[in-house]
Motif scaffolding. Structure first.
Motif, mmCIF file in Angstrom:
data_model
loop_
_atom_site.group_PDB
_atom_site.id
_atom_site.type_symbol
_atom_site.label_atom_id
_atom_site.label_comp_id
_atom_site.label_asym_id
_atom_site.label_seq_id
_atom_site.Cartn_x
_atom_site.Cartn_y
_atom_site.Cartn_z
ATOM 1 N N GLY A 197 0.786 -1.218 0.000
ATOM 2 C CA GLY A 197 0.000 0.000 0.000
ATOM 3 C C GLY A 197 0.819 1.270 0.000
ATOM 4 O O GLY A 197 0.398 2.286 -0.562
ATOM 5 N N THR A 198 1.996 1.226 0.615
ATOM 6 C CA THR A 198 2.791 2.454 0.757
ATOM 7 C C THR A 198 3.908 2.579 -0.270
ATOM 8 O O THR A 198 4.219 3.685 -0.712
ATOM 9 N N LEU A 199 4.517 1.460 -0.656
ATOM 10 C CA LEU A 199 5.633 1.475 -1.607
ATOM 11 C C LEU A 199 5.227 0.985 -2.994
ATOM 12 O O LEU A 199 6.027 1.020 -3.917
ATOM 13 N N GLY A 200 4.004 0.493 -3.108
ATOM 14 C CA GLY A 200 3.593 -0.093 -4.373
ATOM 15 C C GLY A 200 4.203 -1.459 -4.622
ATOM 16 O O GLY A 200 4.377 -1.882 -5.768
ATOM 17 N N THR A 201 4.526 -2.165 -3.540
ATOM 18 C CA THR A 201 5.164 -3.476 -3.662
ATOM 19 C C THR A 201 4.197 -4.474 -4.285
ATOM 20 O O THR A 201 3.152 -4.784 -3.709
ATOM 21 N N ARG A 202 4.572 -4.997 -5.462
ATOM 22 C CA ARG A 202 3.762 -6.003 -6.139
ATOM 23 C C ARG A 202 4.541 -7.273 -6.423
ATOM 24 O O ARG A 202 3.967 -8.339 -6.551
ATOM 25 N N ARG A 210 6.996 -20.375 4.275
ATOM 26 C CA ARG A 210 5.585 -20.316 4.653
ATOM 27 C C ARG A 210 4.904 -19.107 4.000
ATOM 28 O O ARG A 210 3.746 -19.187 3.564
ATOM 29 N N ALA A 211 5.635 -17.999 3.890
ATOM 30 C CA ALA A 211 5.063 -16.790 3.300
ATOM 31 C C ALA A 211 4.749 -16.992 1.821
ATOM 32 O O ALA A 211 3.749 -16.449 1.324
ATOM 33 N N VAL A 212 5.567 -17.760 1.114
ATOM 34 C CA VAL A 212 5.313 -18.019 -0.301
ATOM 35 C C VAL A 212 3.934 -18.623 -0.491
ATOM 36 O O VAL A 212 3.158 -18.199 -1.359
ATOM 37 N N ALA A 213 3.622 -19.615 0.314
ATOM 38 C CA ALA A 213 2.321 -20.278 0.188
ATOM 39 C C ALA A 213 1.180 -19.316 0.499
ATOM 40 O O ALA A 213 0.153 -19.304 -0.186
ATOM 41 N N GLU A 214 1.344 -18.498 1.533
ATOM 42 C CA GLU A 214 0.289 -17.564 1.917
ATOM 43 C C GLU A 214 0.108 -16.469 0.873
ATOM 44 O O GLU A 214 -1.025 -16.088 0.543
ATOM 45 N N LEU A 215 1.202 -15.955 0.319
ATOM 46 C CA LEU A 215 1.100 -14.902 -0.690
ATOM 47 C C LEU A 215 0.491 -15.441 -1.979
ATOM 48 O O LEU A 215 -0.260 -14.731 -2.665
ATOM 49 N N ALA A 216 0.806 -16.694 -2.312
ATOM 50 C CA ALA A 216 0.204 -17.306 -3.503
ATOM 51 C C ALA A 216 -1.305 -17.426 -3.328
ATOM 52 O O ALA A 216 -2.079 -17.222 -4.274
ATOM 53 N N ARG A 217 -1.738 -17.736 -2.104
ATOM 54 C CA ARG A 217 -3.164 -17.864 -1.835
ATOM 55 C C ARG A 217 -3.863 -16.510 -1.892
ATOM 56 O O ARG A 217 -4.989 -16.396 -2.396
ATOM 57 N N ARG A 218 -3.177 -15.472 -1.416
ATOM 58 C CA ARG A 218 -3.792 -14.141 -1.377
ATOM 59 C C ARG A 218 -3.774 -13.454 -2.742
ATOM 60 O O ARG A 218 -4.598 -12.600 -3.029
ATOM 61 N N LYS A 219 -2.773 -13.764 -3.567
ATOM 62 C CA LYS A 219 -2.686 -13.291 -4.950
ATOM 63 C C LYS A 219 -2.574 -11.776 -5.087
ATOM 64 O O LYS A 219 -2.979 -11.215 -6.101
ATOM 65 N N ASP A 220 -2.025 -11.097 -4.069
ATOM 66 C CA ASP A 220 -1.869 -9.655 -4.194
ATOM 67 C C ASP A 220 -0.411 -9.236 -4.378
ATOM 68 O O ASP A 220 -0.140 -8.158 -4.916
ATOM 69 N N VAL A 221 0.511 -10.078 -3.939
ATOM 70 C CA VAL A 221 1.938 -9.806 -4.119
ATOM 71 C C VAL A 221 2.583 -11.065 -4.692
ATOM 72 O O VAL A 221 2.409 -12.158 -4.149
#
Length: 272
Positions: free
Chosen positions: A106-111, A127-138
């Motif tokens: 939200g602040t740096l535009g990290t995608r 663990r973060a890889v799996a969670e970020l893949a599920r969330r699909k925002d980064v």
């Protein structure tokens, strides 16, 4: 809220959790140069380390040279963050890392990010890889894992517990162990160990869907290099590199070690 870390960088605080569980997580968010499209670098530190350590600072300097962003944080109970260390678990520290990454979006535009995880931070990165893949925002563009210690509670601590340590866990909910890295002993809690079982990754194929570069010292007294070999066997992708450093220790903080880490991070940030 902001303050300074004594190195001319602004430290911000993000509240994670609610009510009595709320804790202020210290962050260093260094923005990208205008128009820079490289993946942002995210530092995930190890057990009892903080975001002002040598490797973290060097990673931030690399990001500045490349013109990309760098995101660092202290887990609760670490460094400048609030919260009690003995309340820490993999789930809790993962929650904080994901919250900071979301805040950076939200602040740096990290995608797109390259997660650089050291020791326990390597476990949190996986663990973060799996969670970020599920969330699909980064999107995770790559992983740099430095002496990674996935599942260290169940694989490296539990099998080696002494009778006295098992008694301490049962009676006091924790035990202490001397460490060569500082005057205060490491504290391992029953809460950490039980939560570690729920966060295991070395139980099957690990799908990261991104390149992975593991750097491991063969003279590491804390995480045997066989552990890195085992991790590599669980990673499903073909684009996995394991660099063994024959005389490297656990910290891998010598100039020659850091040069290898930064080379790996830069290559993944550029998409090479």
């Amino acid at each position: 809220m902001t303050t300074t870390n004594g190195k001319d960088a602004a430290v911000e605080f993000l509240t994670v959790g609610e009510g009595a569980d709320a804790r202020g997580i210290a962050m260093l968010l260094e923005p990208p140069a205008a128009g820079n499209a490289l993946a942002h670098l995210v530092w995930l530190g190890g057990y009892r380390s903080d975001m002002t350590g040598t490797k973290a600072v060097e990673l931030a300097a690399l990001a500045a040279r490349l013109g990309t962003a760098c995101v660092r944080l202290d887990y609760s109970g670490h460094g400048a963050s609030g919260g009690a260390f003995v309340d820490g678990t993999i789930s809790r520290w993962l929650e904080e890392a994901l919250a900071v990454i979301k805040h950076a979006a939200g602040t740096l535009g990290t995608r797109r990010v390259v997660l650089v995880g050291s020791s326990m931070g390597g476990w949190i990165a996986l663990r973060a890889v799996a969670e970020l893949a599920r969330r699909k925002d980064v999107e995770v563009a790559g992983l740099v894992l430095i002496a990674p210690a996935p599942d260290f509670t169940s694989e490296l601590i539990e099998p080696n517990l002494t009778a006295a340590e098992r008694t301490a866990l049962a009676e006091r909910g924790q035990f202490e162990e001397p460490t060569p890295y500082g005057p205060d002993p490491n504290i391992y809690t029953l809460k950490l160990i039980e939560d570690g079982r729920a966060n295991r990754v070395l139980t099957g194929v690990i799908e990261t869907d991104c390149p992975v570069h593991i750097l491991q010292g063969m003279a590491d007294p804390d995480v045997p290099y066989a552990h890195a070999v085992r991790l590599m066997e669980h990673l499903s992708g073909d684009d996995v590199v394991l660099t063994m450093i024959r005389d490297g220790d656990h910290r891998l903080s010598r100039p020659q070690d850091i040069a290898k880490i930064l080379e790996a991070a830069e290559a993944l940030a550029r998409g090479n």
